[in-house]
Design a protein around this motif. Structure first.
Motif, PDB file in Angstrom:
ATOM      1  N   UNK A 386       0.796  -1.220   0.000  1.00 44.03           N
ATOM      2  CA  UNK A 386       0.000   0.000   0.000  1.00 44.03           C
ATOM      3  C   UNK A 386       0.827   1.267   0.000  1.00 44.03           C
ATOM      4  N   UNK A 387       2.151   1.132  -0.173  1.00 47.10           N
ATOM      5  CA  UNK A 387       3.057   2.279  -0.170  1.00 47.10           C
ATOM      6  C   UNK A 387       3.925   2.211  -1.423  1.00 47.10           C
ATOM      7  N   UNK A 388       4.807   3.192  -1.562  1.00 44.90           N
ATOM      8  CA  UNK A 388       5.782   3.111  -2.640  1.00 44.90           C
ATOM      9  C   UNK A 388       6.837   2.059  -2.299  1.00 44.90           C
ATOM     10  N   UNK A 389       7.544   1.621  -3.322  1.00 42.78           N
ATOM     11  CA  UNK A 389       8.644   0.662  -3.182  1.00 42.78           C
ATOM     12  C   UNK A 389       8.212  -0.674  -2.609  1.00 42.78           C
ATOM     13  N   UNK A 390       7.032  -1.125  -2.964  1.00 42.36           N
ATOM     14  CA  UNK A 390       6.583  -2.457  -2.562  1.00 42.36           C
ATOM     15  C   UNK A 390       7.522  -3.500  -3.182  1.00 42.36           C
ATOM     16  N   UNK A 391       7.915  -4.481  -2.381  1.00 42.11           N
ATOM     17  CA  UNK A 391       8.847  -5.489  -2.885  1.00 42.11           C
ATOM     18  C   UNK A 391       8.762  -6.765  -2.064  1.00 42.11           C
ATOM     19  N   UNK A 392       9.332  -7.836  -2.615  1.00 43.32           N
ATOM     20  CA  UNK A 392       9.420  -9.127  -1.938  1.00 43.32           C
ATOM     21  C   UNK A 392      10.803  -9.694  -2.192  1.00 43.32           C
ATOM     22  N   UNK A 393      11.429 -10.215  -1.146  1.00 41.93           N
ATOM     23  CA  UNK A 393      12.707 -10.908  -1.317  1.00 41.93           C
ATOM     24  C   UNK A 393      12.495 -12.166  -2.161  1.00 41.93           C
ATOM     25  N   UNK A 394      13.358 -12.370  -3.134  1.00 41.10           N
ATOM     26  CA  UNK A 394      13.221 -13.530  -4.013  1.00 41.10           C
ATOM     27  C   UNK A 394      13.248 -14.830  -3.224  1.00 41.10           C
ATOM     28  N   UNK A 397       9.956 -15.407  -1.598  1.00 40.32           N
ATOM     29  CA  UNK A 397       8.975 -15.872  -2.586  1.00 40.32           C
ATOM     30  C   UNK A 397       9.131 -17.367  -2.831  1.00 40.32           C
ATOM     31  N   UNK A 398      10.350 -17.813  -3.080  1.00 39.82           N
ATOM     32  CA  UNK A 398      10.575 -19.238  -3.344  1.00 39.82           C
ATOM     33  C   UNK A 398      10.227 -20.085  -2.126  1.00 39.82           C
ATOM     34  N   UNK A 399      10.487 -19.536  -0.934  1.00 36.44           N
ATOM     35  CA  UNK A 399      10.129 -20.254   0.295  1.00 36.44           C
ATOM     36  C   UNK A 399       8.617 -20.404   0.414  1.00 36.44           C
ATOM     37  N   UNK A 400       7.882 -19.363   0.103  1.00 35.94           N
ATOM     38  CA  UNK A 400       6.420 -19.434   0.163  1.00 35.94           C
ATOM     39  C   UNK A 400       5.903 -20.481  -0.833  1.00 35.94           C
ATOM     40  N   UNK A 401       6.474 -20.502  -2.028  1.00 33.21           N
ATOM     41  CA  UNK A 401       6.077 -21.512  -3.012  1.00 33.21           C
ATOM     42  C   UNK A 401       6.326 -22.912  -2.457  1.00 33.21           C
ATOM     43  N   UNK A 402       7.537 -23.148  -1.946  1.00 33.55           N
ATOM     44  CA  UNK A 402       7.853 -24.477  -1.401  1.00 33.55           C
ATOM     45  C   UNK A 402       6.868 -24.869  -0.299  1.00 33.55           C
ATOM     46  N   UNK A 403       6.589 -23.928   0.601  1.00 34.70           N
ATOM     47  CA  UNK A 403       5.705 -24.218   1.731  1.00 34.70           C
ATOM     48  C   UNK A 403       4.304 -24.565   1.261  1.00 34.70           C
ATOM     49  N   UNK A 404       3.775 -23.800   0.312  1.00 31.17           N
ATOM     50  CA  UNK A 404       2.426 -24.079  -0.194  1.00 31.17           C
ATOM     51  C   UNK A 404       2.379 -25.413  -0.926  1.00 31.17           C
TER      52      UNK A 404
END
Length: 415
Positions: A386-394, A397-404
């Protein structure tokens, strides 16, 4: 090789494809409002077609299609639903971003852009989970459904709410897994409920120097806003399981949501999100409107606070009020089966167990909980949400994929 090991190998082999998909997904603008997700939906459907994964579009609003896919395993079992949204917050074009808001740029080990955290990272995890498990469908029990919806940011009628109302048998399931931003150290099992009320103040108005002829609508609004803070002092109830989870999770809550969040989760809060009043500096305003966002903790409904709100508004005869949105706060079992599955997989992957907490913001997961279906959220940190410079550590992201992927596999492998 065991099947979970096979899944992890596939994810590692597809690392570049995963990252590339998410970058392209972010570049496909989908701000809501205005709510045109056509470009982003095409990114998803093109990918699903490439992978041979079944899906269909449910589009009561043609510019806001929902991507829904379902397949069954080789034996009877439970029904798991993956849910994520495609639409994102709009962008304030006057803000300067380190990377463009629609760039999907990779820099400093992160992917940047509007909606990357909320929630194209999590929705991508759902999409890849659906595709990977489709490859192993003959080794699964039950059914897996993907719901990538296009109308979440405004609590709108064309997304998950529409699916619940018109396609409930297809999308309700026995459990829901969602990738909204949560932070890898936390696992969300519930969320506070929003009650949005519009207040309108009307007075005769007058020339700015004729203050004896009319009260000011903006001054009355200011006093009313001040008095509405009394609602936040109303004591709130709790349940033993929720109180235990929140008590044990204070450190993780503060880390994920910011200092003071653990107390905020357990009380009514008030935000004045919109206010309009006055035409000119030397005129007494005859009209002022503002919209108040009350957030209610689990265990509280609007009936607990509406009498107090009405009593405060009644102090000002110039004021009328209108409810414009409400969704009941709901939670599922903080120590339920899917919560334990996610915790164990994160323990195996990263060496810690995410702490069950309640969300302060809203999500579509509430729609499953409100119908008695456990729904859990596990996603990336909400950096810049909801702010500027929204980002996600790569790596997050890969960890979330593995977990799901692993957690969905575990759930659909059990009797």
């Amino acid at each position: 090789m065991d099947l979970k090991g096979q899944l992890l190998d596939w994810i590692e082999q597809d690392r570049d494809e995963l990252i590339g998909f998410l970058c392209n997904f972010v570049r496909a603008k989908s701000p809501n409002p205005p709510g045109d997700t056509t470009e982003a939906v095409k990114v998803i459907t093109t990918f699903l077609n490439k992978k041979g994964a079944p899906f269909r579009l449910i589009d009561p609003q043609p510019t806001m299609a929902n991507v829904v896919g379902t397949f069954e395993g080789s034996a009877p079992g439970r029904h798991l639903v993956l849910n994520g949204h495609i639409d994102v917050f709009p962008v304030d074009e006057s803000e300067e971003w380190a990377q463009g808001p629609w760039s999907g740029a990779i820099a400093d080990g992160k992917i940047w852009g509007r909606g990357i955290a909320d929630m194209k990272c999590g929705t991508s995890a759902s999409i890849f989970t659906y595709c990977y498990l489709h490859r192993l469908r003959d080794r699964l029990k039950g059914k897996l459904t993907l719901t990538a919806v296009s109308d979440e940011e405004t609590f709108g009628p064309w997304g998950a709410r529409y699916l619940m109302e018109h396609h409930r048998e297809e999308v309700l399931g026995d459990c829901c897994l969602n990738g909204e931003p949560s932070g890898p150290v936390t696992l969300r099992f519930g969320e506070k409920g929003p009650l949005w009320i519009k207040f309108t103040v009307r007075t005769p108005g007058a020339h700015g120097s004729y203050t004896h002829l009319s009260p000011s609508a903006t001054k009355i609004a200011a006093k009313l806003i001040h008095d509405l803070e009394e609602v936040t002092e109303i004591p709130t109830p709790g349940t033993p399981d929720i109180e235990r989870a929140l008590s044990e999770g204070v450190e993780a809550i503060e880390r994920a949501l910011g200092q003071g969040a653990s107390k905020t989760l357990q009380r009514v809060t008030l935000n004045i999100g919109v206010i309009h009043g006055g035409l000119k500096v030397n005129m007494i305003p005859g009209l002022c409107e503002f919209e108040a966002d009350f957030r209610l903790p689990v265990g509280y409904t609007k009936e607990h606070i509406l009498p107090k709100i009405k009593e405060i508004a009644a102090r000002y005869p110039e004021v009328t009020m209108e409810e414009i949105n409400y969704s009941e706060a709901k939670a599922c079992d903080p120590f339920g089966e899917m919560a334990q599955i996610i915790q164990q997989n994160v323990q195996d992957l990263r060496g810690f167990k995410p702490t069950p907490i309640i969300s302060m913001g809203g999500s579509d997961a509430r729609l499953w909980r409100q119908r008695g279906v456990p729904a859990y959220i596990y996603g990336p940190y909400p950096y810049g949400m909801g702010q500027k410079d929204e980002h996600v550590d790569i790596e997050d992201f890969l960890h979330v994929v593995r977990t799901h992927v692993l957690s969905a596999f575990d759930y659909l492998s059990r009797s």
